[in-house]
Scaffold this motif. Sequence first.
Motif, PDB file in Angstrom:
ATOM      1  N   MET A   1      24.684  73.503 -13.295  1.00 53.56           N
ATOM      2  CA  MET A   1      23.807  73.162 -14.401  1.00 53.56           C
ATOM      3  C   MET A   1      22.814  74.301 -14.606  1.00 53.56           C
ATOM      4  O   MET A   1      22.201  74.779 -13.671  1.00 53.56           O
ATOM      5  CB  MET A   1      23.079  71.853 -14.087  1.00 53.56           C
ATOM      6  N   LYS A   2      22.655  74.698 -15.823  1.00 54.47           N
ATOM      7  CA  LYS A   2      21.763  75.788 -16.178  1.00 54.47           C
ATOM      8  C   LYS A   2      20.382  75.234 -16.534  1.00 54.47           C
ATOM      9  O   LYS A   2      20.266  74.205 -17.192  1.00 54.47           O
ATOM     10  CB  LYS A   2      22.362  76.528 -17.369  1.00 54.47           C
ATOM     11  N   PHE A   3      19.328  75.921 -16.074  1.00 53.05           N
ATOM     12  CA  PHE A   3      17.960  75.492 -16.376  1.00 53.05           C
ATOM     13  C   PHE A   3      17.671  75.694 -17.849  1.00 53.05           C
ATOM     14  O   PHE A   3      17.935  76.754 -18.411  1.00 53.05           O
ATOM     15  CB  PHE A   3      16.958  76.272 -15.526  1.00 53.05           C
ATOM     16  N   ASP A   4      17.125  74.679 -18.473  1.00 56.09           N
ATOM     17  CA  ASP A   4      16.778  74.712 -19.888  1.00 56.09           C
ATOM     18  C   ASP A   4      15.311  74.313 -20.035  1.00 56.09           C
ATOM     19  O   ASP A   4      14.975  73.132 -19.906  1.00 56.09           O
ATOM     20  CB  ASP A   4      17.679  73.753 -20.654  1.00 56.09           C
ATOM     21  N   PRO A   5      14.422  75.285 -20.294  1.00 59.83           N
ATOM     22  CA  PRO A   5      12.988  74.972 -20.405  1.00 59.83           C
ATOM     23  C   PRO A   5      12.678  73.920 -21.476  1.00 59.83           C
ATOM     24  O   PRO A   5      11.814  73.071 -21.280  1.00 59.83           O
ATOM     25  CB  PRO A   5      12.337  76.312 -20.761  1.00 59.83           C
ATOM     26  N   ALA A   6      13.399  73.954 -22.581  1.00 60.21           N
ATOM     27  CA  ALA A   6      13.153  72.970 -23.638  1.00 60.21           C
ATOM     28  C   ALA A   6      13.526  71.565 -23.164  1.00 60.21           C
ATOM     29  O   ALA A   6      12.818  70.595 -23.458  1.00 60.21           O
ATOM     30  CB  ALA A   6      13.940  73.338 -24.895  1.00 60.21           C
ATOM     31  N   MET A   7      14.611  71.460 -22.407  1.00 60.55           N
ATOM     32  CA  MET A   7      15.016  70.163 -21.876  1.00 60.55           C
ATOM     33  C   MET A   7      13.985  69.656 -20.871  1.00 60.55           C
ATOM     34  O   MET A   7      13.655  68.465 -20.853  1.00 60.55           O
ATOM     35  CB  MET A   7      16.384  70.256 -21.216  1.00 60.55           C
ATOM     36  N   MET A   8      13.458  70.563 -20.044  1.00 61.18           N
ATOM     37  CA  MET A   8      12.445  70.168 -19.072  1.00 61.18           C
ATOM     38  C   MET A   8      11.206  69.631 -19.787  1.00 61.18           C
ATOM     39  O   MET A   8      10.653  68.608 -19.400  1.00 61.18           O
ATOM     40  CB  MET A   8      12.070  71.337 -18.168  1.00 61.18           C
ATOM     41  N   GLN A   9      10.792  70.298 -20.848  1.00 61.39           N
ATOM     42  CA  GLN A   9       9.627  69.822 -21.610  1.00 61.39           C
ATOM     43  C   GLN A   9       9.904  68.467 -22.236  1.00 61.39           C
ATOM     44  O   GLN A   9       9.029  67.602 -22.279  1.00 61.39           O
ATOM     45  CB  GLN A   9       9.222  70.837 -22.680  1.00 61.39           C
ATOM     46  N   ALA A  10      11.133  68.267 -22.712  1.00 62.90           N
ATOM     47  CA  ALA A  10      11.495  66.971 -23.292  1.00 62.90           C
ATOM     48  C   ALA A  10      11.421  65.880 -22.228  1.00 62.90           C
ATOM     49  O   ALA A  10      10.913  64.784 -22.486  1.00 62.90           O
ATOM     50  CB  ALA A  10      12.895  67.040 -23.902  1.00 62.90           C
TER      51      ALA A  10
ATOM     52  N   ARG B   1       6.293  64.965 -11.383  1.00 65.92           N
ATOM     53  CA  ARG B   1       6.030  65.720 -12.616  1.00 65.92           C
ATOM     54  C   ARG B   1       5.470  67.108 -12.306  1.00 65.92           C
ATOM     55  O   ARG B   1       5.851  68.096 -12.928  1.00 65.92           O
ATOM     56  CB  ARG B   1       5.051  64.968 -13.515  1.00 65.92           C
ATOM     57  N   ALA B   2       4.556  67.175 -11.336  1.00 67.03           N
ATOM     58  CA  ALA B   2       3.974  68.469 -10.964  1.00 67.03           C
ATOM     59  C   ALA B   2       5.056  69.409 -10.456  1.00 67.03           C
ATOM     60  O   ALA B   2       5.065  70.601 -10.788  1.00 67.03           O
ATOM     61  CB  ALA B   2       2.883  68.277  -9.910  1.00 67.03           C
ATOM     62  N   LEU B   3       5.969  68.886  -9.670  1.00 68.76           N
ATOM     63  CA  LEU B   3       7.067  69.705  -9.181  1.00 68.76           C
ATOM     64  C   LEU B   3       7.938  70.181 -10.344  1.00 68.76           C
ATOM     65  O   LEU B   3       8.313  71.356 -10.410  1.00 68.76           O
ATOM     66  CB  LEU B   3       7.917  68.925  -8.181  1.00 68.76           C
ATOM     67  N   MET B   4       8.227  69.293 -11.270  1.00 69.38           N
ATOM     68  CA  MET B   4       9.057  69.648 -12.419  1.00 69.38           C
ATOM     69  C   MET B   4       8.376  70.715 -13.291  1.00 69.38           C
ATOM     70  O   MET B   4       9.048  71.542 -13.891  1.00 69.38           O
ATOM     71  CB  MET B   4       9.372  68.408 -13.245  1.00 69.38           C
ATOM     72  N   GLN B   5       7.054  70.680 -13.337  1.00 64.16           N
ATOM     73  CA  GLN B   5       6.306  71.658 -14.125  1.00 64.16           C
ATOM     74  C   GLN B   5       6.144  72.976 -13.379  1.00 64.16           C
ATOM     75  O   GLN B   5       5.757  73.975 -13.967  1.00 64.16           O
ATOM     76  CB  GLN B   5       4.918  71.127 -14.475  1.00 64.16           C
ATOM     77  N   GLY B   6       6.396  72.931 -12.074  1.00 63.82           N
ATOM     78  CA  GLY B   6       6.217  74.138 -11.279  1.00 63.82           C
ATOM     79  C   GLY B   6       4.761  74.406 -10.968  1.00 63.82           C
ATOM     80  O   GLY B   6       4.358  75.538 -10.730  1.00 63.82           O
ATOM     81  N   SER B   7       3.952  73.347 -10.969  1.00 65.90           N
ATOM     82  CA  SER B   7       2.526  73.505 -10.699  1.00 65.90           C
ATOM     83  C   SER B   7       2.037  72.373  -9.821  1.00 65.90           C
ATOM     84  O   SER B   7       2.763  71.432  -9.532  1.00 65.90           O
ATOM     85  CB  SER B   7       1.744  73.497 -12.011  1.00 65.90           C
TER      86      SER B   7
END
Length: 73
Positions: A1-10, A48-54
């Motif tokens: 699976m390829k990382f998709d920043p737009a999908m992560m934001q969604a 959520r923090a992990l998913m945001q990378g923060s």
Amino acid sequence: MKFDPAMMQALLSLDDAALWQKIRQIAAQGGFSISETPPPPAEMAKLRALMQGSGQADVASAMQTLAHYRKKG
């Protein structure tokens, strides 16, 4: 699976219940199931923090949360 920043934001824009359902779907694609009941808000905030990378969350705590909610059997 390829990382998709737009999908992560969604995903991050979803409320906790909807996000948990998406996490369950992804988990099912990986061959395991987790509880239908979402974790408490504090645990969802860590995920959520992990998913945001923060934030203070780390992979180990995220895995502990998911493992706790993984269905037995």
